[in-house]
Design a protein around this motif. Structure first.
Motif, PDB file in Angstrom:
ATOM      1  N   PHE A   1       0.832  -1.204   0.000  1.00  0.00           N
ATOM      2  CA  PHE A   1       0.000   0.000   0.000  1.00  0.00           C
ATOM      3  C   PHE A   1       0.867   1.255   0.000  1.00  0.00           C
ATOM      4  CE2 PHE A   1      -2.722   3.233   1.937  1.00  0.00           C
ATOM      5  CZ  PHE A   1      -3.817   3.158   1.087  1.00  0.00           C
ATOM      6  N   ASN A   2       1.910   1.263   0.825  1.00  0.00           N
ATOM      7  CA  ASN A   2       2.810   2.423   0.859  1.00  0.00           C
ATOM      8  C   ASN A   2       3.534   2.614  -0.467  1.00  0.00           C
ATOM      9  OD1 ASN A   2       2.130   3.125   3.489  1.00  0.00           O
ATOM     10  ND2 ASN A   2       3.726   1.843   4.375  1.00  0.00           N
ATOM     11  N   MET A   3       3.895   1.524  -1.118  1.00  0.00           N
ATOM     12  CA  MET A   3       4.571   1.628  -2.409  1.00  0.00           C
ATOM     13  C   MET A   3       3.606   2.152  -3.474  1.00  0.00           C
ATOM     14  SD  MET A   3       7.373   1.543  -3.957  1.00  0.00           S
ATOM     15  CE  MET A   3       8.350   0.889  -2.638  1.00  0.00           C
ATOM     16  N   VAL A   4       2.338   1.753  -3.400  1.00  0.00           N
ATOM     17  CA  VAL A   4       1.338   2.276  -4.333  1.00  0.00           C
ATOM     18  C   VAL A   4       1.166   3.785  -4.117  1.00  0.00           C
ATOM     19  CG1 VAL A   4      -1.118   2.235  -4.948  1.00  0.00           C
ATOM     20  CG2 VAL A   4       0.129   0.094  -4.670  1.00  0.00           C
ATOM     21  N   LEU A   5       1.143   4.220  -2.857  1.00  0.00           N
ATOM     22  CA  LEU A   5       1.057   5.652  -2.569  1.00  0.00           C
ATOM     23  C   LEU A   5       2.267   6.400  -3.110  1.00  0.00           C
ATOM     24  CD1 LEU A   5      -0.354   5.836   1.076  1.00  0.00           C
ATOM     25  CD2 LEU A   5      -1.507   6.419  -1.044  1.00  0.00           C
ATOM     26  N   ALA A   6       3.445   5.823  -2.943  1.00  0.00           N
ATOM     27  CA  ALA A   6       4.667   6.453  -3.456  1.00  0.00           C
ATOM     28  C   ALA A   6       4.626   6.542  -4.980  1.00  0.00           C
ATOM     29  CB  ALA A   6       5.899   5.680  -2.997  1.00  0.00           C
TER      30      ALA A   6
ATOM     31  N   ALA B   1       2.411   8.170 -11.201  1.00  0.00           N
ATOM     32  CA  ALA B   1       1.995   6.959 -11.907  1.00  0.00           C
ATOM     33  C   ALA B   1       0.480   6.779 -11.803  1.00  0.00           C
ATOM     34  CB  ALA B   1       2.695   5.732 -11.332  1.00  0.00           C
ATOM     35  N   ASN B   2      -0.095   6.136 -12.795  1.00  0.00           N
ATOM     36  CA  ASN B   2      -1.506   5.777 -12.758  1.00  0.00           C
ATOM     37  C   ASN B   2      -1.612   4.453 -12.000  1.00  0.00           C
ATOM     38  OD1 ASN B   2      -4.187   5.283 -13.153  1.00  0.00           O
ATOM     39  ND2 ASN B   2      -4.057   5.119 -15.372  1.00  0.00           N
ATOM     40  N   VAL B   3      -2.180   4.496 -10.808  1.00  0.00           N
ATOM     41  CA  VAL B   3      -2.180   3.324  -9.932  1.00  0.00           C
ATOM     42  C   VAL B   3      -3.550   2.659  -9.822  1.00  0.00           C
ATOM     43  CG1 VAL B   3      -0.210   4.120  -8.579  1.00  0.00           C
ATOM     44  CG2 VAL B   3      -2.507   4.764  -7.877  1.00  0.00           C
ATOM     45  N   ALA B   4      -4.489   3.030 -10.674  1.00  0.00           N
ATOM     46  CA  ALA B   4      -5.837   2.463 -10.575  1.00  0.00           C
ATOM     47  C   ALA B   4      -5.806   0.950 -10.764  1.00  0.00           C
ATOM     48  CB  ALA B   4      -6.755   3.115 -11.598  1.00  0.00           C
ATOM     49  N   GLY B   5      -5.092   0.491 -11.774  1.00  0.00           N
ATOM     50  CA  GLY B   5      -5.019  -0.949 -12.026  1.00  0.00           C
ATOM     51  C   GLY B   5      -4.275  -1.695 -10.929  1.00  0.00           C
ATOM     52  N   ILE B   6      -3.277  -1.042 -10.359  1.00  0.00           N
ATOM     53  CA  ILE B   6      -2.501  -1.675  -9.294  1.00  0.00           C
ATOM     54  C   ILE B   6      -3.358  -1.808  -8.038  1.00  0.00           C
ATOM     55  CG2 ILE B   6      -0.445  -1.462  -7.846  1.00  0.00           C
ATOM     56  CD1 ILE B   6       0.876   0.030 -10.177  1.00  0.00           C
ATOM     57  N   LEU B   7      -4.156  -0.782  -7.749  1.00  0.00           N
ATOM     58  CA  LEU B   7      -5.041  -0.858  -6.580  1.00  0.00           C
ATOM     59  C   LEU B   7      -6.090  -1.947  -6.743  1.00  0.00           C
ATOM     60  CD1 LEU B   7      -5.643   2.834  -5.486  1.00  0.00           C
ATOM     61  CD2 LEU B   7      -4.499   1.026  -4.219  1.00  0.00           C
ATOM     62  N   GLU B   8      -6.544  -2.154  -7.977  1.00  0.00           N
ATOM     63  CA  GLU B   8      -7.502  -3.237  -8.217  1.00  0.00           C
ATOM     64  C   GLU B   8      -6.883  -4.595  -7.901  1.00  0.00           C
ATOM     65  OE1 GLU B   8      -9.148  -3.055 -12.137  1.00  0.00           O
ATOM     66  OE2 GLU B   8      -9.996  -1.060 -11.815  1.00  0.00           O
ATOM     67  N   LYS B   9      -5.579  -4.723  -8.122  1.00  0.00           N
ATOM     68  CA  LYS B   9      -4.901  -5.981  -7.808  1.00  0.00           C
ATOM     69  C   LYS B   9      -4.643  -6.122  -6.317  1.00  0.00           C
ATOM     70  CE  LYS B   9      -2.810  -6.530 -12.294  1.00  0.00           C
ATOM     71  NZ  LYS B   9      -1.643  -6.803 -13.090  1.00  0.00           N
TER      72      LYS B   9
ATOM     73  N   SER C   1       1.519 -13.181  -0.978  1.00  0.00           N
ATOM     74  CA  SER C   1       2.059 -13.311  -2.335  1.00  0.00           C
ATOM     75  C   SER C   1       1.466 -12.247  -3.263  1.00  0.00           C
ATOM     76  CB  SER C   1       1.822 -14.711  -2.891  1.00  0.00           C
ATOM     77  OG  SER C   1       0.442 -14.944  -3.100  1.00  0.00           O
ATOM     78  N   ILE C   2       0.171 -11.955  -3.124  1.00  0.00           N
ATOM     79  CA  ILE C   2      -0.436 -10.900  -3.943  1.00  0.00           C
ATOM     80  C   ILE C   2       0.158  -9.549  -3.570  1.00  0.00           C
ATOM     81  CG2 ILE C   2      -2.593  -9.659  -4.400  1.00  0.00           C
ATOM     82  CD1 ILE C   2      -4.037 -12.365  -4.102  1.00  0.00           C
ATOM     83  N   ALA C   3       0.340  -9.302  -2.284  1.00  0.00           N
ATOM     84  CA  ALA C   3       0.902  -8.021  -1.835  1.00  0.00           C
ATOM     85  C   ALA C   3       2.328  -7.843  -2.354  1.00  0.00           C
ATOM     86  CB  ALA C   3       0.863  -7.940  -0.309  1.00  0.00           C
ATOM     87  N   GLU C   4       3.114  -8.900  -2.361  1.00  0.00           N
ATOM     88  CA  GLU C   4       4.479  -8.802  -2.882  1.00  0.00           C
ATOM     89  C   GLU C   4       4.477  -8.520  -4.385  1.00  0.00           C
ATOM     90  OE1 GLU C   4       6.136 -12.491  -1.555  1.00  0.00           O
ATOM     91  OE2 GLU C   4       6.573 -11.717   0.460  1.00  0.00           O
ATOM     92  N   GLU C   5       3.539  -9.134  -5.098  1.00  0.00           N
ATOM     93  CA  GLU C   5       3.416  -8.881  -6.533  1.00  0.00           C
ATOM     94  C   GLU C   5       3.019  -7.420  -6.785  1.00  0.00           C
ATOM     95  OE1 GLU C   5       0.323 -10.085 -10.083  1.00  0.00           O
ATOM     96  OE2 GLU C   5       0.772 -11.591  -8.556  1.00  0.00           O
ATOM     97  N   VAL C   6       2.082  -6.921  -5.979  1.00  0.00           N
ATOM     98  CA  VAL C   6       1.646  -5.527  -6.116  1.00  0.00           C
ATOM     99  C   VAL C   6       2.790  -4.576  -5.776  1.00  0.00           C
ATOM    100  CG1 VAL C   6       0.109  -3.778  -5.117  1.00  0.00           C
ATOM    101  CG2 VAL C   6      -0.799  -5.990  -5.809  1.00  0.00           C
ATOM    102  N   THR C   7       3.598  -4.924  -4.785  1.00  0.00           N
ATOM    103  CA  THR C   7       4.753  -4.090  -4.439  1.00  0.00           C
ATOM    104  C   THR C   7       5.697  -3.967  -5.627  1.00  0.00           C
ATOM    105  OG1 THR C   7       4.618  -4.730  -2.107  1.00  0.00           O
ATOM    106  CG2 THR C   7       6.721  -3.857  -2.864  1.00  0.00           C
ATOM    107  N   THR C   8       5.957  -5.070  -6.287  1.00  0.00           N
ATOM    108  CA  THR C   8       6.826  -5.057  -7.469  1.00  0.00           C
ATOM    109  C   THR C   8       6.220  -4.207  -8.583  1.00  0.00           C
ATOM    110  OG1 THR C   8       7.626  -7.269  -6.904  1.00  0.00           O
ATOM    111  CG2 THR C   8       8.000  -6.525  -9.156  1.00  0.00           C
TER     112      THR C   8
ATOM    113  N   ALA D   1       6.019   0.914 -11.593  1.00  0.00           N
ATOM    114  CA  ALA D   1       5.233   2.085 -11.997  1.00  0.00           C
ATOM    115  C   ALA D   1       5.879   3.371 -11.506  1.00  0.00           C
ATOM    116  CB  ALA D   1       3.806   1.963 -11.457  1.00  0.00           C
ATOM    117  N   GLN D   2       6.418   3.341 -10.294  1.00  0.00           N
ATOM    118  CA  GLN D   2       7.083   4.525  -9.751  1.00  0.00           C
ATOM    119  C   GLN D   2       8.326   4.864 -10.578  1.00  0.00           C
ATOM    120  OE1 GLN D   2       8.717   4.077  -5.820  1.00  0.00           O
ATOM    121  NE2 GLN D   2       8.695   6.276  -5.443  1.00  0.00           N
ATOM    122  N   LYS D   3       9.123   3.853 -10.908  1.00  0.00           N
ATOM    123  CA  LYS D   3      10.313   4.085 -11.723  1.00  0.00           C
ATOM    124  C   LYS D   3       9.928   4.642 -13.094  1.00  0.00           C
ATOM    125  CE  LYS D   3      13.141   0.509  -9.573  1.00  0.00           C
ATOM    126  NZ  LYS D   3      13.718  -0.828  -9.756  1.00  0.00           N
ATOM    127  N   ASN D   4       8.887   4.071 -13.703  1.00  0.00           N
ATOM    128  CA  ASN D   4       8.441   4.554 -15.008  1.00  0.00           C
ATOM    129  C   ASN D   4       7.937   5.987 -14.933  1.00  0.00           C
ATOM    130  OD1 ASN D   4       9.083   2.121 -16.192  1.00  0.00           O
ATOM    131  ND2 ASN D   4       7.016   1.300 -16.053  1.00  0.00           N
TER     132      ASN D   4
END
Length: 168
Positions: free
Chosen positions: A50-55, A61-69, A101-108, A113-116
């Motif tokens: 969650f913190n990585m998605v916020l960052a 970054a567009n995080v809508a799809g990532i939040l859905e995951k 496992s899902i949270a780790e995938e979302v973190t990646t 997305a942040q790097k991009n």
């Protein structure tokens, strides 16, 4: 002797019953400890995701799809906590592992997305700077050419009028 054998058999059976009770309670404690550890790991992984998605969102970054995951991980984590509360330790461990496992995938995904986003912002800034320099150069060259043309015209008009000096 017969009473002693019966007494001895009762003591051995009692010891076996007590030892099996201790063994099952130790096993239960071990399962509880494992379930608690898995829940803590899943909670930590979810919070990091969650913190990585916020960052990533702060980086643009567009995080809508990532939040859905990430939503299924939240559901699984809730199921894990509910299963733990009602004593279903195996289910709690299972749900916690899936959520982790899902949270780790979302973190990646969020890190990528942040790097991009950072790269995109850097590229946009560089491109804006280059376009600005090119536009300023075009403006200055155009200004110089217009000035040169007006200068020629002015000199030509002055020469055409040639003031004459009159003698008295």
């Amino acid at each position: 002797i017969k009473n002693r054998l019966i007494f001895f058999a009762i003591i051995i059976l009692s010891l076996l019953a007590i030892s099996s009770w201790f063994a099952s309670s130790n096993n239960t404690f071990a399962q509880t400890d494992q379930a608690v550890a898995e829940l803590q790991n899943a909670d930590t992984a979810f919070n990091q995701a969650f913190n990585m998605v916020l960052a990533a969102e702060k980086a643009g970054a567009n995080v809508a799809g990532i939040l859905e995951k990430l939503n299924p991980a939240a559901d699984l984590l809730a199921k894990a906590h509910n299963s733990y509360q009602i004593g279903e330790l195996n289910a709690a461990t299972y749900y916690a592992n899936r959520a982790q496992s899902i949270a780790e995938e979302v973190t990646t995904l969020a890190q990528d997305a942040q790097k991009n986003a950072i790269t995109s912002i850097s590229d946009t800034t560089r491109n804006t700077f280059i376009i600005t320099i090119v536009c300023v150069l075009i403006f200055l060259i155009s200004l110089f050419l217009v000035w040169r043309r007006f200068k020629r015209y002015y000199i030509h008009s002055l020469l055409k009028r040639r003031p004459e000096v009159k003698n008295n």
